[in-house]
Design an enzyme around this catalytic site. Structure first.
Site, PDB file in Angstrom:
ATOM      1  N   SER A 274      49.501 -25.504  66.588  1.00 48.97           N
ATOM      2  CA  SER A 274      50.277 -26.345  65.686  1.00 48.97           C
ATOM      3  C   SER A 274      51.597 -26.685  66.363  1.00 48.97           C
ATOM      4  CB  SER A 274      50.526 -25.594  64.384  1.00 48.97           C
ATOM      5  OG  SER A 274      51.666 -26.112  63.734  1.00 48.97           O
ATOM      6  N   LYS A 280      49.358 -20.629  64.743  1.00 52.73           N
ATOM      7  CA  LYS A 280      48.153 -21.369  64.332  1.00 52.73           C
ATOM      8  C   LYS A 280      47.162 -21.588  65.467  1.00 52.73           C
ATOM      9  CE  LYS A 280      47.010 -23.173  60.934  1.00 52.73           C
ATOM     10  NZ  LYS A 280      47.529 -24.277  60.142  1.00 52.73           N
ATOM     11  N   GLU A 287      36.593 -30.055  62.986  1.00 45.78           N
ATOM     12  CA  GLU A 287      37.085 -30.957  61.943  1.00 45.78           C
ATOM     13  C   GLU A 287      36.819 -32.415  62.305  1.00 45.78           C
ATOM     14  OE1 GLU A 287      41.095 -29.292  60.135  1.00 45.78           O
ATOM     15  OE2 GLU A 287      41.002 -28.957  62.277  1.00 45.78           O
TER      16      GLU A 287
END
Ligand code: ARG
Length: 451
Positions: A274, A280, A287
């Site tokens: 991130s 993260k 996705e």
């Protein structure tokens, strides 16, 4: 632009609006193959001289070389790939180029080119799909004993093996393979010779060009041959179903890699950090595979909508088929490739899965089936075990007491590993491996036949 009919060039805005070279350059290879085959047929029918044929062949070879060397220059005013090829040919061999378009229209040509492109595209996609199925089979083989909960309604249902789940994916993809082969196979017929709509008065033969290009036959009706794009809708429809399958696999991976599930961990190669939160690790590939399906579905809908209510025969609307088709293909191919990387580098957290499958309630069905073997009607057995589950849930007992079964019988039944063995899960691994091994099942018509 075409010859004597027009006095003025098109408005530049119209030129930009109507051009297709910015995307149909992808048909270059097909267009050149058609040029070769068509010229040979024209010569065989005495419609052009041996000298013309030699010149055309030389020109085509030179365009091909320049294409491979990325030396071809595109020009919007030349509209599409077909006009470009003729133009490049004229630059190279002069007058002979004017004879290539004899008994041919861009209407039959564009459909021929796209069908040829599709054969190669399908072959390339099937090769990647095969590699993905192969990595799934490998992953399954490494995890035949990894017990996890199987989910229905996203609630823990019954224990299964991770291999069984992965082989489920493989089966989905094996059906996609069939659909893609079917679609490409049906597309593998030649429209060439249909002309603009009504064929030609010239003494051509259609079977010879069809054969030379690797088609399995010709399309019978010239009007149908130039006007229909069902082959594109069908191919992209098969891609859409494949993309939907991939999106479901992507979603499982997203879910299972959460802290909450923790069944799998994706490698650094397929996850990203991130920009804000240092801890993260995001499953972006999975996705995006999920997201790409939206584009492919969109392309399929666009292709159907494009043809809905369209009058016969060729209409310029049909030029819109190509971007949808190419984009759907690129997106699907990339998704297949990247999922392969995900699976090849996937860490399977067998311990986490086993813990999640530990709840004896997941074997309630096995208990009921044990009662059935003792002559209890299934509905009755279902009720008996249901009551035992409720008692265990309310904490009134630490173990399952099932009337009709001894405590040690219950203990044996409540072992998840035995349960999956009893239910013969993951047996399809040999079938999947066999199919991966048979290379011929991953190829389609045209050039691959001769390879
Ligand atoms: N670029 C056109 C297409 O993709 C080729 C066919 C054009 N034919 C015509 N009569 N304008 O559909």
């Amino acid at each position: 632009m075409w010859g004597g009919r027009f006095d003025a060039p098109p408005d530049p805005r119209v030129q930009r609006f109507t051009e297709s070279i910015s995307f149909d350059w992808r048909l270059l290879d097909a267009d050149l193959r058609v040029a070769d085959a068509h010229a040979a047929m024209l010569r065989a029918r005495g419609l052009i001289s041996a000298k013309d044929l030699a010149a055309i062949r030389r020109g085509v070879a030179s365009i091909r070389r320049d294409g491979e060397a990325r030396k071809l220059v595109f020009d919007e005013s030349l509209e599409d790939i077909h006009t470009h090829v003729e133009h490049w040919l004229r630059e190279r061999v002069g007058a002979a180029a004017d004879k290539l378009h004899t008994a041919r229209s861009r209407n039959d040509l564009v459909s021929t080119d796209l069908r040829l492109w599709m054969q190669d595209a399908a072959t390339a996609l099937l090769a990647e799909l095969r590699a993905l199925v192969r990595s799934l089979a490998k992953l399954a083989a490494r995890n035949v004993d990894a017990i996890m909960p199987g989910y229905t309604h996203l609630q823990r249902a019954q224990p299964v093996t991770f291999a069984h789940v992965v082989l489920g994916y493989a089966e989905m993809l094996l059906r996609d393979r069939e659909r893609i082969r079917d679609a490409a196979g049906r597309a593998n017929r030649s429209p060439l010779g249909a002309g603009a709509i009504a064929g030609t008065t010239l003494p051509i033969t259609r079977a010879s060009t069809a054969r030379a290009l690797g088609f399995s036959g010709t399309l019978e009706n010239s009007i149908d041959a130039v006007s229909d794009r069902d082959f594109v809708a069908e191919f992209v429809g098969a891609l859409a179903i494949l993309a939907v399958h991939l999106s479901r696999i992507g979603e499982d991976l997203v879910l299972w890699s959460t802290t909450e599930f923790g069944f799998v961990a994706m490698s650094d190669a397929v996850t990203t950090g991130s920009s804000l939160m240092p801890q993260k690790r995001n499953p972006d590939v999975a996705e995006l595979v999920r997201g790409k399906a939206a584009r492919v579905i969109g392309a399929h809908v666009a292709l159907l909508t494009l043809q809905k209510g369209l009058p016969l025969a060729y209409n310029r609307d049909l030029q819109e088929d190509k971007e949808a088709c190419f984009d759907a293909f690129d997106s699907t191919l990339a998704s297949v490739e990247c999922l392969q990387v995900v699976f090849e580098s996937l860490t399977v957290r067998v311990d986490r899965m086993r813990d999640a499958a530990r709840d004896p309630a997941l074997l309630a069905t096995d208990l009921a089936e044990a009662l059935v073997l003792r002559g209890v009607p299934f509905r009755k057995a279902h009720e008996t075990v249901g009551r035992a589950v409720r008692t265990a849930e309310t904490g009134r007992s630490t173990r399952f007491a099932v009337p009709g079964l001894t405590a040690s019988e219950v203990d044996v039944i409540l072992d998840p590993a035995r349960s999956v063995r009893r239910r013969h899960l993951a047996t399809s691994i040999d079938r999947v491996r066999g199919l991966v091994a048979r290379e011929s099942e991953w190829r389609v018509g045209a050039r691959s036949d001769k390879a």
